[in-house]
Structures are given as C-alpha cells and as structure tokens.
Design a protein around this motif. Structure first.
Motif, short mmCIF file in Angstrom:
data_model
loop_
_atom_site.label_atom_id
_atom_site.label_comp_id
_atom_site.label_asym_id
_atom_site.label_seq_id
_atom_site.Cartn_x
_atom_site.Cartn_y
_atom_site.Cartn_z
N GLN A 1 0.81 -1.22 0.00
CA GLN A 1 0.00 0.00 0.00
C GLN A 1 0.85 1.27 0.00
O GLN A 1 0.56 2.22 -0.73
N LEU A 2 1.88 1.29 0.82
CA LEU A 2 2.71 2.49 0.92
C LEU A 2 3.47 2.77 -0.38
O LEU A 2 3.45 3.90 -0.89
N PRO A 3 4.14 1.76 -0.98
CA PRO A 3 4.80 2.03 -2.28
C PRO A 3 3.81 2.45 -3.37
O PRO A 3 4.12 3.30 -4.20
N PRO B 1 10.12 5.17 14.46
CA PRO B 1 10.73 3.84 14.51
C PRO B 1 10.37 2.95 13.34
O PRO B 1 11.16 2.09 12.95
N VAL B 2 9.18 3.12 12.75
CA VAL B 2 8.81 2.30 11.60
C VAL B 2 9.82 2.46 10.46
O VAL B 2 10.08 1.51 9.71
N ALA B 3 10.38 3.66 10.31
CA ALA B 3 11.36 3.89 9.24
C ALA B 3 12.62 3.07 9.47
O ALA B 3 13.22 2.55 8.52
N GLU C 1 12.89 -3.07 3.54
CA GLU C 1 11.78 -3.51 2.71
C GLU C 1 11.31 -2.43 1.73
O GLU C 1 10.53 -2.71 0.84
N LEU C 2 11.78 -1.20 1.91
CA LEU C 2 11.31 -0.09 1.09
C LEU C 2 12.42 0.50 0.23
O LEU C 2 12.23 1.54 -0.40
N GLN C 3 13.57 -0.14 0.19
CA GLN C 3 14.72 0.42 -0.52
C GLN C 3 14.47 0.60 -2.01
O GLN C 3 14.99 1.52 -2.62
N ASP C 4 13.67 -0.27 -2.60
CA ASP C 4 13.43 -0.19 -4.04
C ASP C 4 12.14 0.54 -4.39
O ASP C 4 11.68 0.49 -5.53
N VAL D 1 9.22 5.50 -1.63
CA VAL D 1 9.05 6.00 -0.26
C VAL D 1 10.40 6.46 0.26
O VAL D 1 11.40 5.73 0.17
N VAL D 2 10.45 7.66 0.80
CA VAL D 2 11.70 8.22 1.33
C VAL D 2 11.83 7.86 2.81
O VAL D 2 10.97 8.22 3.62
N ILE D 3 12.89 7.15 3.16
CA ILE D 3 13.12 6.77 4.55
C ILE D 3 13.83 7.93 5.25
O ILE D 3 15.00 8.22 4.98
N LEU D 4 13.11 8.58 6.17
CA LEU D 4 13.65 9.78 6.83
C LEU D 4 14.16 9.51 8.24
O LEU D 4 14.78 10.37 8.85
N GLY D 5 13.91 8.32 8.78
CA GLY D 5 14.47 7.95 10.07
C GLY D 5 13.63 8.35 11.25
O GLY D 5 12.53 8.89 11.12
N ASP D 6 14.17 8.09 12.46
CA ASP D 6 13.41 8.35 13.68
C ASP D 6 13.97 9.50 14.50
O ASP D 6 13.63 9.65 15.68
#
Length: 305
Positions: free
Chosen positions: A254-256, A271-273, A279-282, A285-290
């Motif tokens: 859903q998120l991608p 924390p989810v990031a 799992e979201l590297q490809d 979605v931009v992983i912005l961290g916690d």
C-alpha cells in the motif's frame, strides 16, 4: 553607547534586529532574550527605544553557543567556555544536565504531574533551540517511555496524558507559525497501527521550526484520501509516522503504491522507518528515520519551492 561597545562594534558595522538574527541563526527571540538576561551570554546594543541590535560578532557568538549546546553542554556552563581559547576540548557530554532533565521529565509523566511537565517543557523551549530540545530531551524521553509502557499498569493513561499535553503546546506553536510562514506545505499523519500521536507531534514541531507550513492530522487518514488531501492543501510533501512496525501488506504494497500515485515526496518517519527500511529500498518512499530534526533536514532537498 559606551566606549567599550564602540571598540567592539565599529560605527560603520551593520547591525541586525532580533527577528533577523533569529532567522539567520534559527534561535527564536524568546531564547535569545533568555540567554542575555539569565546567563549574560550575549550583549546586544539597544536603540533609544530599547530595541535590541546585534552585530556580526554577536551572531558568530550565538553560533558558537549553538555548537556547545549541540555537544551536550548545559546552557549554564556555556559562558565560561566561550571566554576560553578556542582550543579548549569539548567536555564529556555525560557531564551535561540532559540525563537529569530526561529523568525529571519521565518522572513528571509517570506521576501525571502536569505543572512539573509544563515547567520542564517551557524551560527547555526557552533556553535551547527546538532541534536541540527534540534531539536531547523529547525524543530520548519518548523512546524510553515507549519501552517502559509495554505491559505496564497505567501506561495508556500516561501516554494519553503526555499526548494531550504536547498536542496543546505544539498545536499552539504550529498555529502561530503557520500564520507567518511562507514555506512549503507539509502534511503529517500517523499510520493506522500507531498507538498514539507522539511521533507525528515531534516531527510536526521539527518541520515547523524549519519553516514549513504544517497540517497535522490527529487520526490516520485512509490511504484512498491522502492524494485528495495533498491536492486540496497544495502540499509539497506527505510525511507518515509510526512508532510501530505496521502491517507487512501496508509497508510492502500500500505504501509504495501511494508513493507512485503522488507527485510529491512521501516520507516515512519514526521507529517504523528504522524497522522497515530494508523492505522499502526499491520503492519511491523516502526513509527519513526516527530523529525528527534529521528527518526534516533530509526532506529539504526533496521539497519543491
């Protein structure tokens, strides 16, 4: 003007009002006045009507103050460090008072002491830049409390009390900041399985401090309505926050899919990031961290306008 001030600030040197100094340094005017009155860290000139004027070396001194604070030095110890040669080594951050402040804040939450909670919040926000408060106090406290709240009697009451407190304090700041901000619009919402609003509140505070206009939703929006929200609010980014791992289907599908539908960045915070990063590297979605300040700093290069 006193002779000593003339020697320090030549007559032809440019002088800046407090709002311009706040814009240049990121330190709000309330904090600048507190540093002057309570700790004597800076000494601006005054106009005949009493308005503060800062010279370039005052601004450089403020930047040095920020460097010490970001290294964990308490504001009460900064003055003696400023007056020493630049070669002085940084004190061990453990010597700072942040661990003590964290424990006081945790104790206030666990005892539901709203007066103490209010005093600690106001003291930190008055004496330190928002990013420092987030990094050194609020985020570590939320991290520790969420660990303690697993299977603890009264955990829900503590969480809801802290959320209600922060929603009021941060909401007021967002309201007034949005009235004057000309920055890009950022929408912030939590994901469905997050148990509360702590992470989106911290991210919203960081985004507002960095000049964004922030629209914060108290409850998760259906993914089907998020594109409409981005369109109607003319948002330049959508940030989704959670302290939980969230469902695998939501993360992997859903998120991608949502990120593919939107023309603006979709950032994942909290924390989810960290938990779901691989799992979201490809995906888009931009992983912005916690870390809220780092998350918003990472967003800057992606936002249009």
């Amino acid at each position: 003007m006193r002779m000593r001030d003339k020697a320090i600030h030549p007559a032809d040197a440019p002088l800046y009002p407090i709002r311009e100094v706040s814009r240049l340094t990121g330190v709000n005017p309330v904090t600048l006045r507190a540093w002057e009155r309570r700790y004597g860290l800076i000494r601006p000139q005054r106009t005949p009507k009493g308005h503060r004027l800062y010279a370039r070396d005052d601004i450089e001194r403020i930047e040095r103050i920020l460097q010490w604070l970001n290294r964990g030095v308490p504001v009460s110890q900064v003055r003696e460090l400023l007056d020493q040669p630049r070669v002085v080594e940084t004190p061990d951050p453990v010597a700072g008072d942040w661990p003590s402040q964290r424990q006081h804040l945790i104790a206030a939450v666990e005892s539901l002491d709203l007066l103490r909670l209010d005093a600690l919040f106001n003291q930190c926000m008055a004496l330190y830049p928002v990013d420092t408060c987030l990094r050194e106090l609020f985020k570590p406290v939320v991290d520790e409390l969420e660990e303690r709240w697993h299977d603890q009697l009264g955990a829900t009451l503590q969480r809801r009390t802290l959320e209600a407190f922060l929603r009021t304090r941060i909401g007021i700041r967002l309201y007034h900041a949005n009235l004057t901000s000309r920055g890009s619009v950022v929408l912030i919402s939590r994901l469905p399985e997050d148990q509360g609003t702590l992470w989106d509140l911290l991210v919203a505070l960081a985004a507002s401090q960095h000049g964004y206009q922030v629209h914060l939703f108290d409850a998760p929006l259906p993914f089907s309505e998020l594109p409409l929200a981005v369109e109607r609010f003319k948002a330049s980014a959508l940030l989704l926050c959670s302290g939980q791992a969230e469902r695998t289907d939501l993360i992997r599908r859903q998120l991608p899919r949502l990120a593919e539908q939107l023309d603006v960045p979709v950032g994942l915070c909290g924390p989810v990031a960290r938990i779901r990063q691989s799992e979201l590297q490809d995906s888009r979605v931009v992983i912005l961290g916690d870390d809220p300040p780092q998350a918003i700093a990472g967003l800057a290069s992606l936002v249009k306008g």
